[in-house]
Scaffold this motif. Structure first.
Motif, PDB file in Angstrom:
ATOM      1  N   GLU A  34       1.007  -1.171   0.064  1.00 15.57           N
ATOM      2  CA  GLU A  34      -0.063   0.157  -0.042  1.00 15.57           C
ATOM      3  C   GLU A  34       0.854   1.366  -0.109  1.00 15.57           C
ATOM      4  OE1 GLU A  34      -3.600   2.349   2.442  1.00 15.57           O
ATOM      5  OE2 GLU A  34      -3.045   0.178   3.325  1.00 15.57           O
ATOM      6  N   LEU A  43       1.746   2.159  -3.565  1.00 18.26           N
ATOM      7  CA  LEU A  43       0.858   2.761  -4.238  1.00 18.26           C
ATOM      8  C   LEU A  43       0.519   4.082  -3.848  1.00 18.26           C
ATOM      9  CD1 LEU A  43      -1.746  -0.541  -4.282  1.00 18.26           C
ATOM     10  CD2 LEU A  43      -0.200   0.303  -6.208  1.00 18.26           C
ATOM     11  N   TRP A  44       0.684   4.582  -2.504  1.00 19.15           N
ATOM     12  CA  TRP A  44       0.398   6.047  -2.077  1.00 19.15           C
ATOM     13  C   TRP A  44       1.581   6.700  -2.568  1.00 19.15           C
ATOM     14  CZ3 TRP A  44      -3.730   8.086  -0.743  1.00 19.15           C
ATOM     15  CH2 TRP A  44      -4.644   7.362  -0.222  1.00 19.15           C
ATOM     16  N   LYS A  45       2.726   6.250  -2.705  1.00 15.54           N
ATOM     17  CA  LYS A  45       3.698   6.991  -3.320  1.00 15.54           C
ATOM     18  C   LYS A  45       3.329   7.269  -4.823  1.00 15.54           C
ATOM     19  CE  LYS A  45       8.866   6.912  -3.419  1.00 15.54           C
ATOM     20  NZ  LYS A  45       9.828   6.122  -2.347  1.00 15.54           N
ATOM     21  N   ILE A  46       2.917   6.212  -5.386  1.00 19.56           N
ATOM     22  CA  ILE A  46       2.688   6.721  -7.143  1.00 19.56           C
ATOM     23  C   ILE A  46       1.628   7.936  -7.126  1.00 19.56           C
ATOM     24  CG2 ILE A  46       1.467   5.605  -8.853  1.00 19.56           C
ATOM     25  CD1 ILE A  46       2.538   2.784  -8.104  1.00 19.56           C
ATOM     26  N   MET A  47       0.519   7.483  -6.281  1.00 20.68           N
ATOM     27  CA  MET A  47      -0.433   8.816  -6.292  1.00 20.68           C
ATOM     28  C   MET A  47       0.173   9.957  -5.946  1.00 20.68           C
ATOM     29  SD  MET A  47      -3.184   7.394  -7.408  1.00 20.68           S
ATOM     30  CE  MET A  47      -4.109   8.858  -7.263  1.00 20.68           C
ATOM     31  N   SER A  48       1.124  10.282  -4.869  1.00 16.88           N
ATOM     32  CA  SER A  48       1.555  11.419  -4.317  1.00 16.88           C
ATOM     33  C   SER A  48       2.352  12.003  -5.443  1.00 16.88           C
ATOM     34  CB  SER A  48       2.134  11.342  -2.899  1.00 16.88           C
ATOM     35  OG  SER A  48       3.244  10.649  -2.907  1.00 16.88           O
ATOM     36  N   SER A  49       3.397  11.045  -5.906  1.00 17.56           N
ATOM     37  CA  SER A  49       4.198  11.627  -7.170  1.00 17.56           C
ATOM     38  C   SER A  49       3.308  12.168  -8.176  1.00 17.56           C
ATOM     39  CB  SER A  49       5.188  10.391  -7.717  1.00 17.56           C
ATOM     40  OG  SER A  49       5.833  10.171  -6.659  1.00 17.56           O
ATOM     41  N   ILE A  50       2.368  11.567  -8.754  1.00 16.43           N
ATOM     42  CA  ILE A  50       1.614  11.893  -9.873  1.00 16.43           C
ATOM     43  C   ILE A  50       0.809  13.196  -9.421  1.00 16.43           C
ATOM     44  CG2 ILE A  50      -0.637  11.490 -11.290  1.00 16.43           C
ATOM     45  CD1 ILE A  50       0.639   8.671 -11.236  1.00 16.43           C
ATOM     46  N   VAL A  51       0.120  13.449  -8.472  1.00 16.65           N
ATOM     47  CA  VAL A  51      -0.445  14.427  -7.845  1.00 16.65           C
ATOM     48  C   VAL A  51       0.379  15.761  -7.806  1.00 16.65           C
ATOM     49  CG1 VAL A  51      -1.538  15.667  -5.870  1.00 16.65           C
ATOM     50  CG2 VAL A  51      -2.479  13.443  -6.854  1.00 16.65           C
TER      51      VAL A  51
END
Length: 191
Positions: free
Chosen positions: A137, A140-148
Motif C-alpha cells: 500500500e 501505491l500511495w507513493k505513486i499517487m502522491s508523485s503524480i499529484v
C-alpha cells in the motif's frame, strides 16, 4: 539565430559533446520516441539523447523555445531531468542546394536527458512475474502522491500532461522515485 539566454547553461559545444559521449545503442522511449543511449565518458553514467534535425532558423528557434519550456520542471524531484543540448550546424554541398528556396544550412540538435531504464509498466510486470503479489500500500500511495505533485506543478504553470499510462511514468530504482517526462517538444513536428 535568436538564442535563448536561459538555455546558455545547458548548451554544450558539439566538439565536447561528440568527444565525451559514446554511443551504446538505440532505444525507444515512450515519450521521446527513438533515442540513443550514450555513456558520458568522464562520469561513466548513461544518458538518453534525442536527436532532432531542423532545416530552417524558425524551426530551430521553435525547438529551442520548447526546450526552454522544459527548464522549470528540472527543479522538481518527480520530473525527469533535462541535462543539456548540443547543436551541430551542417553546411549542405552546393550540388544539393540547386533550388534558391532550399536552405544551405541544416541543424541537428542533440537533447540529453537522464536515463531511467524502468517504467511503471515494466515494474508491474516484473512484480507479477516474480511473486504474483500486489504492491504494498505504501508504494501505491507513493505513486499517487508523485503524480499529484507533478499535476500540481503543471497546473501552476498552465500546462496539462494528459497521457497518464504506466509506460509514461518512469521508476528510478536507484532513487526509489517515480518521475514524469514533460516533453512539450516531443509533439512538435518539423517535417
Amino acid at each position: 539565430m535568436n538564442f535563448f539566454a536561459s538555455l546558455n547553461n545547458f548548451c554544450l559545444d558539439f566538439k565536447d559533446f561528440s568527444t565525451n559521449y559514446k554511443f551504446i545503442r538505440k532505444s525507444k522511449d515512450p515519450q521521446l520516441g527513438e533515442v540513443q543511449l550514450m555513456k558520458h565518458k568522464p562520469s561513466g553514467k548513461v544518458f538518453q539523447v534525442k536527436e532532432q534535425s531542423v532545416e530552417n532558423e524558425n524551426d530551430l528557434n521553435e525547438l529551442l523555445s520548447a526546450l526552454e519550456d522544459f527548464l522549470p520542471y528540472n527543479s522538481c524531484n518527480n520530473f525527469m531531468v533535462f541535462l543539456g543540448f548540443s547543436i551541430r550546424q551542417i553546411l549542405l554541398p552546393a550540388k544539393i542546394v540547386r533550388n534558391p528556396t532550399t536552405n544551405s544550412v541544416k541543424w541537428t540538435v542533440y537533447m540529453i536527458y537522464e536515463y531511467i531504464d524502468h517504467d511503471l509498466e515494466k515494474e508491474i510486470t516484473l512484480k507479477i512475474k516474480s511473486d504474483g503479489r500486489n504492491f504494498e500500500e505504501s508504494f501505491l500511495w507513493k505513486i499517487m502522491s508523485s503524480i499529484v505533485n507533478c499535476l500540481e506543478i503543471l497546473e501552476k504553470t498552465g500546462r496539462r500532461y494528459g497521457d497518464f499510462r504506466p509506460c509514461n511514468v518512469y521508476y528510478s530504482k536507484q532513487e526509489n522515485k517515480l518521475k514524469l517526462l514533460y516533453s512539450n517538444y516531443a509533439k512538435t513536428s518539423f517535417e
